[in-house]
Scaffold this motif. Structure first.
Motif, PDB file in Angstrom:
ATOM      1  N   GLY A 185      -3.155   8.206  -2.669  1.00  0.00           N
ATOM      2  CA  GLY A 185      -2.840   9.193  -3.696  1.00  0.00           C
ATOM      3  C   GLY A 185      -1.988  10.356  -3.209  1.00  0.00           C
ATOM      4  N   THR A 186      -1.803  10.487  -1.897  1.00  0.00           N
ATOM      5  CA  THR A 186      -0.993  11.570  -1.349  1.00  0.00           C
ATOM      6  C   THR A 186       0.486  11.238  -1.523  1.00  0.00           C
ATOM      7  N   ARG A 187       1.226  12.164  -2.142  1.00  0.00           N
ATOM      8  CA  ARG A 187       2.673  12.012  -2.318  1.00  0.00           C
ATOM      9  C   ARG A 187       3.355  13.137  -1.537  1.00  0.00           C
ATOM     10  N   ILE A 188       4.348  12.787  -0.740  1.00  0.00           N
ATOM     11  CA  ILE A 188       5.091  13.733   0.083  1.00  0.00           C
ATOM     12  C   ILE A 188       6.560  13.702  -0.346  1.00  0.00           C
ATOM     13  N   TYR A 189       7.150  14.889  -0.557  1.00  0.00           N
ATOM     14  CA  TYR A 189       8.575  15.006  -0.866  1.00  0.00           C
ATOM     15  C   TYR A 189       9.325  15.374   0.409  1.00  0.00           C
ATOM     16  N   PHE A 190      10.522  14.871   0.569  1.00  0.00           N
ATOM     17  CA  PHE A 190      11.293  15.121   1.797  1.00  0.00           C
ATOM     18  C   PHE A 190      12.782  15.169   1.492  1.00  0.00           C
ATOM     19  N   THR A 191      13.517  15.855   2.348  1.00  0.00           N
ATOM     20  CA  THR A 191      14.979  15.856   2.366  1.00  0.00           C
ATOM     21  C   THR A 191      15.400  15.810   3.826  1.00  0.00           C
ATOM     22  N   PHE A 192      16.116  14.766   4.202  1.00  0.00           N
ATOM     23  CA  PHE A 192      16.594  14.641   5.571  1.00  0.00           C
ATOM     24  C   PHE A 192      17.856  15.487   5.753  1.00  0.00           C
ATOM     25  N   GLY A 208      -6.640   2.717   5.133  1.00  0.00           N
ATOM     26  CA  GLY A 208      -6.641   3.347   6.450  1.00  0.00           C
ATOM     27  C   GLY A 208      -5.255   3.499   7.055  1.00  0.00           C
ATOM     28  N   GLN A 209      -4.226   3.125   6.311  1.00  0.00           N
ATOM     29  CA  GLN A 209      -2.857   3.272   6.797  1.00  0.00           C
ATOM     30  C   GLN A 209      -2.159   4.430   6.086  1.00  0.00           C
ATOM     31  N   CYS A 210      -1.092   4.930   6.712  1.00  0.00           N
ATOM     32  CA  CYS A 210      -0.250   5.958   6.116  1.00  0.00           C
ATOM     33  C   CYS A 210       1.072   5.319   5.705  1.00  0.00           C
ATOM     34  N   ALA A 211       1.754   5.966   4.766  1.00  0.00           N
ATOM     35  CA  ALA A 211       3.078   5.531   4.332  1.00  0.00           C
ATOM     36  C   ALA A 211       4.112   6.515   4.859  1.00  0.00           C
ATOM     37  N   GLY A 213       0.786  -1.231   0.000  1.00  0.00           N
ATOM     38  CA  GLY A 213       0.000   0.000   0.000  1.00  0.00           C
ATOM     39  C   GLY A 213       0.815   1.277   0.000  1.00  0.00           C
ATOM     40  N   ALA A 214       2.109   1.188  -0.364  1.00  0.00           N
ATOM     41  CA  ALA A 214       2.961   2.373  -0.352  1.00  0.00           C
ATOM     42  C   ALA A 214       4.077   2.216  -1.375  1.00  0.00           C
ATOM     43  N   GLU A 215       4.594   3.361  -1.807  1.00  0.00           N
ATOM     44  CA  GLU A 215       5.714   3.377  -2.743  1.00  0.00           C
ATOM     45  C   GLU A 215       6.590   4.573  -2.426  1.00  0.00           C
ATOM     46  N   ALA A 216       7.894   4.411  -2.558  1.00  0.00           N
ATOM     47  CA  ALA A 216       8.824   5.509  -2.313  1.00  0.00           C
ATOM     48  C   ALA A 216       9.953   5.454  -3.329  1.00  0.00           C
ATOM     49  N   GLN A 217      10.410   6.629  -3.749  1.00  0.00           N
ATOM     50  CA  GLN A 217      11.627   6.759  -4.530  1.00  0.00           C
ATOM     51  C   GLN A 217      12.604   7.511  -3.633  1.00  0.00           C
ATOM     52  N   VAL A 218      13.766   6.925  -3.386  1.00  0.00           N
ATOM     53  CA  VAL A 218      14.738   7.486  -2.455  1.00  0.00           C
ATOM     54  C   VAL A 218      16.128   7.443  -3.066  1.00  0.00           C
ATOM     55  N   ASP A 260       1.144   7.088  -0.558  1.00  0.00           N
ATOM     56  CA  ASP A 260       0.170   6.087  -0.114  1.00  0.00           C
ATOM     57  C   ASP A 260      -0.550   5.607  -1.373  1.00  0.00           C
ATOM     58  N   THR A 261      -0.531   4.294  -1.629  1.00  0.00           N
ATOM     59  CA  THR A 261      -1.119   3.760  -2.858  1.00  0.00           C
ATOM     60  C   THR A 261      -2.348   2.886  -2.627  1.00  0.00           C
ATOM     61  N   ASP A 262      -2.823   2.800  -1.384  1.00  0.00           N
ATOM     62  CA  ASP A 262      -3.942   1.918  -1.089  1.00  0.00           C
ATOM     63  C   ASP A 262      -4.898   2.599  -0.113  1.00  0.00           C
TER      64      ASP A 262
END
Length: 139
Positions: free
Chosen positions: A115-122, A90-93, A62-67, A85-87
């Motif tokens: 459908g929510t996509r979040i971009y991040f930089t640590f 009721g869960q978050c990615a 239910g989730a996908e990430a490009q890192v 989040d791809t599913d």
């Protein structure tokens, strides 16, 4: 309640006779019998100092990430990318990372609903290797 899924990406490689060989290219790391279905580890080569490595895709049901990992010339490392989040379950990615030198653990913002996509930089962290995880969890 669904069991959370954890997928990992750890950067490491061997240089043998001038050829970069991943060890293993893709594998399953198990610490207990049931862990095999919830945790996987890929071992890509780390980026050279002053560069960013190739992006990698991590997926759960239910989730996908490009890192990707980036390294300063001084050797510090950071992770950036996006998580989605791809599913509609009721869960978050979320992506998080630990490091081979720094004791910090960095977390991306939660991506949910579907459908929510979040971009991040640590932030930059001491070390030459980041261990990157994709997880789903109940909110």
């Amino acid at each position: 309640m669904k069991r959370p899924h954890f997928f990992t990406l750890a950067a490491a490689a061997l240089l043998v006779n001038g050829i970069l060989l991943p060890v293993p290219a893709v594998g399953v790391e198990t610490t207990a019998q049931e862990a095999a279905s919830y945790e996987m580890m890929a071992v890509p080569p780390p980026p050279a100092p002053g560069n960013c490595g190739a992006p990698y895709t991590l997926k759960t049901s239910g989730a996908e990430a490009q890192v990707r990992e980036c390294r300063k010339r001084s050797g510090d490392i950071r992770v950036d990318g996006n998580v989605m989040d791809t599913d509609n379950d009721g869960q978050c990615a979320q992506v998080y990372a630990t490091y081979n030198v720094s004791t910090a653990t960095d977390y991306s913002p939660r991506a949910c609903p579907k459908g929510t996509r979040i971009y991040f930089t640590f932030p930059w962290r001491a070390g030459s290797d980041a261990f990157i995880y994709l997880r789903e969890f109940d909110v």
